[in-house]
Write an enzyme that holds these catalytic residues in place. Structure first.
Site, PDB file in Angstrom:
ATOM      1  N   LYS A 129     -22.432  13.489   6.261  1.00  0.00           N
ATOM      2  CA  LYS A 129     -22.471  14.693   5.527  1.00  0.00           C
ATOM      3  C   LYS A 129     -21.955  16.022   6.347  1.00  0.00           C
ATOM      4  O   LYS A 129     -21.414  16.780   6.041  1.00  0.00           O
ATOM      5  CB  LYS A 129     -24.099  15.115   5.387  1.00  0.00           C
ATOM      6  CG  LYS A 129     -24.423  16.462   4.585  1.00  0.00           C
ATOM      7  CD  LYS A 129     -25.813  16.614   4.369  1.00  0.00           C
ATOM      8  CE  LYS A 129     -26.484  17.131   5.552  1.00  0.00           C
ATOM      9  NZ  LYS A 129     -26.401  18.637   5.824  1.00  0.00           N
ATOM     10  N   ASN A 130     -22.394  15.938   7.780  1.00  0.00           N
ATOM     11  CA  ASN A 130     -22.034  16.980   8.708  1.00  0.00           C
ATOM     12  C   ASN A 130     -20.556  16.816   9.164  1.00  0.00           C
ATOM     13  O   ASN A 130     -20.372  18.009  10.097  1.00  0.00           O
ATOM     14  CB  ASN A 130     -23.319  17.146   9.873  1.00  0.00           C
ATOM     15  CG  ASN A 130     -24.518  17.511   9.433  1.00  0.00           C
ATOM     16  OD1 ASN A 130     -24.573  18.163   8.080  1.00  0.00           O
ATOM     17  ND2 ASN A 130     -25.590  17.409   9.919  1.00  0.00           N
TER      18      ASN A 130
ATOM     19  N   CYS B 218     -33.428  29.285   6.482  1.00  0.00           N
ATOM     20  CA  CYS B 218     -33.737  28.003   5.626  1.00  0.00           C
ATOM     21  C   CYS B 218     -35.120  27.623   5.962  1.00  0.00           C
ATOM     22  O   CYS B 218     -35.891  28.111   6.822  1.00  0.00           O
ATOM     23  CB  CYS B 218     -32.747  26.797   5.594  1.00  0.00           C
ATOM     24  SG  CYS B 218     -32.861  25.860   7.264  1.00  0.00           S
TER      25      CYS B 218
ATOM     26  N   ARG C 158     -32.095  30.644  11.503  1.00  0.00           N
ATOM     27  CA  ARG C 158     -30.563  30.059  11.590  1.00  0.00           C
ATOM     28  C   ARG C 158     -29.634  31.200  11.577  1.00  0.00           C
ATOM     29  O   ARG C 158     -28.710  31.141  10.573  1.00  0.00           O
ATOM     30  CB  ARG C 158     -30.412  29.153  10.469  1.00  0.00           C
ATOM     31  CG  ARG C 158     -31.302  27.833  10.424  1.00  0.00           C
ATOM     32  CD  ARG C 158     -31.133  26.825   9.733  1.00  0.00           C
ATOM     33  NE  ARG C 158     -29.961  25.932  10.316  1.00  0.00           N
ATOM     34  CZ  ARG C 158     -29.598  24.816   9.604  1.00  0.00           C
ATOM     35  NH1 ARG C 158     -29.972  24.614   8.505  1.00  0.00           N
ATOM     36  NH2 ARG C 158     -28.408  24.219   9.812  1.00  0.00           N
TER      37      ARG C 158
ATOM     38  N   ASP D  66     -32.272  16.122  14.452  1.00  0.00           N
ATOM     39  CA  ASP D  66     -32.262  15.444  12.948  1.00  0.00           C
ATOM     40  C   ASP D  66     -32.839  14.376  13.151  1.00  0.00           C
ATOM     41  O   ASP D  66     -33.466  13.609  12.089  1.00  0.00           O
ATOM     42  CB  ASP D  66     -30.786  15.132  12.464  1.00  0.00           C
ATOM     43  CG  ASP D  66     -30.111  16.543  12.231  1.00  0.00           C
ATOM     44  OD1 ASP D  66     -28.934  16.375  11.909  1.00  0.00           O
ATOM     45  OD2 ASP D  66     -30.674  17.604  12.354  1.00  0.00           O
TER      46      ASP D  66
ATOM     47  N   ARG E  74     -29.569  15.966  -1.505  1.00  0.00           N
ATOM     48  CA  ARG E  74     -28.559  16.769  -0.835  1.00  0.00           C
ATOM     49  C   ARG E  74     -27.741  16.049   0.252  1.00  0.00           C
ATOM     50  O   ARG E  74     -26.424  16.126   0.511  1.00  0.00           O
ATOM     51  CB  ARG E  74     -29.116  17.832  -0.079  1.00  0.00           C
ATOM     52  CG  ARG E  74     -29.583  18.977  -0.898  1.00  0.00           C
ATOM     53  CD  ARG E  74     -30.070  20.142  -0.136  1.00  0.00           C
ATOM     54  NE  ARG E  74     -29.018  20.374   0.915  1.00  0.00           N
ATOM     55  CZ  ARG E  74     -29.688  20.947   2.021  1.00  0.00           C
ATOM     56  NH1 ARG E  74     -30.503  21.201   2.522  1.00  0.00           N
ATOM     57  NH2 ARG E  74     -28.725  21.052   2.960  1.00  0.00           N
TER      58      ARG E  74
HETATM   59  C1  EPZ Z   1     -25.987  21.724  12.536  1.00  0.00           C
HETATM   60  O1  EPZ Z   1     -26.668  22.712  12.329  1.00  0.00           O
HETATM   61  C2  EPZ Z   1     -26.402  20.762  11.582  1.00  0.00           C
HETATM   62  N1  EPZ Z   1     -25.750  21.056  10.151  1.00  0.00           N
HETATM   63  C3  EPZ Z   1     -27.821  20.342  11.701  1.00  0.00           C
HETATM   64  O2  EPZ Z   1     -27.944  19.400  10.739  1.00  0.00           O
HETATM   65  C4  EPZ Z   1     -28.176  19.923  13.003  1.00  0.00           C
HETATM   66  O3  EPZ Z   1     -29.281  19.459  12.879  1.00  0.00           O
HETATM   67  C5  EPZ Z   1     -27.780  20.885  14.299  1.00  0.00           C
HETATM   68  O4  EPZ Z   1     -26.350  21.214  13.890  1.00  0.00           O
HETATM   69  C6  EPZ Z   1     -27.948  20.418  15.734  1.00  0.00           C
HETATM   70  O5  EPZ Z   1     -27.206  19.346  15.712  1.00  0.00           O
HETATM   71  C7  EPZ Z   1     -24.572  20.953   9.905  1.00  0.00           C
HETATM   72  O6  EPZ Z   1     -23.696  20.487  10.584  1.00  0.00           O
HETATM   73  C8  EPZ Z   1     -24.124  21.482   8.460  1.00  0.00           C
HETATM   74  P1  EPZ Z   1     -26.688  25.130  15.692  1.00  0.00           P
HETATM   75  P2  EPZ Z   1     -26.475  24.286  12.979  1.00  0.00           P
HETATM   76  O7  EPZ Z   1     -25.758  26.166  15.428  1.00  0.00           O
HETATM   77  O8  EPZ Z   1     -24.893  24.253  13.128  1.00  0.00           O
HETATM   78  C9  EPZ Z   1     -29.650  28.861  16.702  1.00  0.00           C
HETATM   79  C10 EPZ Z   1     -29.269  18.542   8.774  1.00  0.00           C
HETATM   80  O9  EPZ Z   1     -30.135  18.258   8.340  1.00  0.00           O
HETATM   81  N2  EPZ Z   1     -28.485  29.560  16.547  1.00  0.00           N
HETATM   82  O10 EPZ Z   1     -26.663  24.085  16.751  1.00  0.00           O
HETATM   83  O11 EPZ Z   1     -26.836  25.401  12.219  1.00  0.00           O
HETATM   84  C11 EPZ Z   1     -30.077  28.215  15.355  1.00  0.00           C
HETATM   85  O12 EPZ Z   1     -30.775  28.927  14.555  1.00  0.00           O
HETATM   86  C12 EPZ Z   1     -28.825  19.716   9.623  1.00  0.00           C
HETATM   87  O13 EPZ Z   1     -28.127  17.939   8.535  1.00  0.00           O
HETATM   88  C13 EPZ Z   1     -28.524  30.960  16.745  1.00  0.00           C
HETATM   89  O14 EPZ Z   1     -29.522  31.563  17.058  1.00  0.00           O
HETATM   90  O15 EPZ Z   1     -27.188  24.276  14.256  1.00  0.00           O
HETATM   91  C14 EPZ Z   1     -30.726  26.977  15.838  1.00  0.00           C
HETATM   92  O16 EPZ Z   1     -32.268  27.334  15.927  1.00  0.00           O
HETATM   93  C15 EPZ Z   1     -29.984  20.474   9.658  1.00  0.00           C
HETATM   94  N3  EPZ Z   1     -27.447  31.611  16.519  1.00  0.00           N
HETATM   95  C16 EPZ Z   1     -29.851  26.505  17.065  1.00  0.00           C
HETATM   96  O17 EPZ Z   1     -29.453  27.639  17.666  1.00  0.00           O
HETATM   97  C17 EPZ Z   1     -26.175  31.259  16.246  1.00  0.00           C
HETATM   98  O18 EPZ Z   1     -25.191  31.952  16.295  1.00  0.00           O
HETATM   99  C18 EPZ Z   1     -29.011  25.341  17.020  1.00  0.00           C
HETATM  100  O19 EPZ Z   1     -28.245  25.661  16.044  1.00  0.00           O
HETATM  101  C19 EPZ Z   1     -26.021  29.824  15.860  1.00  0.00           C
HETATM  102  C20 EPZ Z   1     -27.444  29.052  15.967  1.00  0.00           C
END
Ligand code: EPZ
Length: 446
Positions: free
Chosen positions: A23-24, A117, A122, A308, A422
């Protein structure tokens, strides 16, 4: 119409199951189609709600696509808008990744604030900062809930991520490939899904190179061309299947298996007592063990134990002999499933680990952490789970509750299963094919 699953638990899963496309990765390569007028042909795309919704969003921009089985042909030759409508954009977070490509190709973009979410705030501050360093003027207007972005021309830059960001890294790659000059991303994410997106864009003519020490170098080109690409398997699905086999005291022969992407999981799973047998390079058999040893897992960015995998892992530890811990360091609110498992008899308590400098230690912004919730749980097992009426709050928690219901004695009900649709294609049908007893019912149906 809301849908539920009615599950008669206590039946071991037995048989063959195939992992779907990731998916990702699917969401990102579909957005990469914005980078060229040519057609992109993408294989192994999972037919899941998030993909269907994203294709609807891209259609609202003027992008044509066609799904044939698991192959999507997509072309952004006739883009007619650079605004992602709020009502559709808000339904799928990843749509904000269109910001970079729209700016790169058209010099403007209006996208909804993806907002938080169920996993936490996020924010996308790391994405926005990077794009601004590349010459984008981006303003957020809370009155309309949109980011308004323009640029004369994106140019290369050096951007250091203060903390890991999986989609943040992807957002800047999607912007830099058509920018003027060289972009260096430092402390860039190493999740394998990022590499799959990189490979796809390289096939389209993009110049992207992953260097040692978490650096990615991108040399901008004037335009990209079409390509044909097959995305990787979904490693989160494979983890779900492995734990489902163990929890139901059965076995699953998993096809399209990618064990090389699951190293930290396989290490913990086998250490605890799960049985893993390599049948071939792409087929792995996961079986229940006799008894399980407790473990202590902390989620980390790649190459650590993936966030995840955290919720299905916590479920698995309810069967271990003794006290296990799970410490979540990526998201500030990823334990929504705990109260649901406690309804089934699980012995799980929250606790706050003593961390010297949480601001630097956690991957989320410490200001987004609310004092109410904790970042770790202690699980004492083994517990014989019993049936319950359960509710899904997010995608991975949903998969966890489904496994819990299949492994518990008695009949369980899981509500709002659209969460699981989803990210998991026809999951009830696939589990039924390996002897699960699951019925999908429509609430308020006939
Ligand atoms: C991606 O989310 C994936 N989603 C997530 O999968 C996955 O858990 C995550 O990466 C970790 O591998 C998709 O690819 C669509 P991050 P992402 O940016 O990119 C904070 C699923 O179930 N952060 O690495 O949003 C953020 O809030 C999903 O398929 C900031 O604060 O994760 C989080 O707490 C869930 N500011 C942490 O960092 C930013 O600008 C990691 O976020 C960006 C992120």
């Amino acid at each position: 119409m809301a849908e539920s699953f009615v599950i008669q638990g206590g039946k071991p899963l037995r048989g063959e199951i195939k992992v779907a496309g990731a998916k990702n990765v699917a969401l990102k390569v579909l957005i990469a189609s914005l980078l060229t007028k040519d057609e992109l042909i993408l294989h192994n795309i999972p037919v899941i709600d998030d993909v269907i919704r994203l294709l609807e969003i891209l259609k609202s921009l003027g992008i044509k696509s066609n799904i044939d089985g698991h192959t999507v042909s997509i072309s952004s030759k006739n883009i007619k808008s650079t605004t992602v409508p709020l009502e559709v954009g808000a339904r799928i977070r990843a749509s904000y990744l269109a910001l970079g490509p729209l700016l790169a190709r058209f010099g403007e973009a209006i996208i909804p604030n993806p907002g938080g979410c169920r996993l936490g705030a996020r924010p996308i501050d790391r994405h926005i900062e990077g794009l601004q360093k590349m010459g984008a003027n981006i303003k957020y207007y809370s009155e309309d809930g949109y980011f308004h972005a323009t640029t004369k021309k994106l140019h290369g830059t050096t951007y250091h991520f203060d903390k890991n960001s999986h989609t943040g890294t992807e957002a800047l790659i999607l912007a830099a490939v058509l920018a003027e000059g060289e972009t260096r991303l430092q402390n860039a994410a190493e999740e394998v899904e990022v590499d799959d997106l990189i490979q796809c864009i390289q096939l389209m003519g993009g110049h992207i190179e992953r260097k040692p020490n978490r650096e990615i170098v991108i040399e901008g080109v004037s335009k990209l061309h079409g390509a044909e690409y097959t995305i990787m398997s979904d490693r989160n699905e494979e983890v779900t299947f492995a734990i489902a086999a163990a929890m139901t005291k059965g076995y699953l022969i998993v096809k399209n298996s990618t064990p090389h992407t699951l190293t930290p999981f396989l290490k913990e799973f086998q250490k605890s007592g799960g049985i893993v047998e390599k049948i071939s390079d792409t087929v792995t058999k996961y079986s229940a063990g006799k008894k399980y040893v407790p473990t202590h897992v902390t989620t980390l960015p790649h190459p650590g134990f993936m966030t995840d995998w955290q919720s299905p892992w916590a479920l698995f530890m309810t069967q271990a002999n003794g006290s296990s811990t799970v410490h979540e360091t990526i998201f500030e609110n990823r334990f929504s499933y705990v109260e649901e498992l406690k309804k089934m008899g699980a012995n799980i308590e929250f606790y706050e680990p003593k961390i010297n400098n949480p601001k630097d230690y956690y991957n989320f912004r410490w200001e987004d952490h609310s004092d109410g919730c904790c970042q770790a749980i202690r699980i004492v097992g083994p517990t014989k789970l019993h049936n319950a009426v359960l509710s899904m709050h997010d995608l991975r928690a949903g998969a966890t509750l489904l496994i819990a219901a299949m492994s518990a004695e008695g009949k369980s009900y899981i509500q709002n299963v659209e969460q699981i649709d989803r990210g998991y294609e026809r999951i009830d049908k696939r589990f039924k094919a390996v002897e699960a007893d699951i019925i999908r019912v429509t609430e308020g149906g006939p």
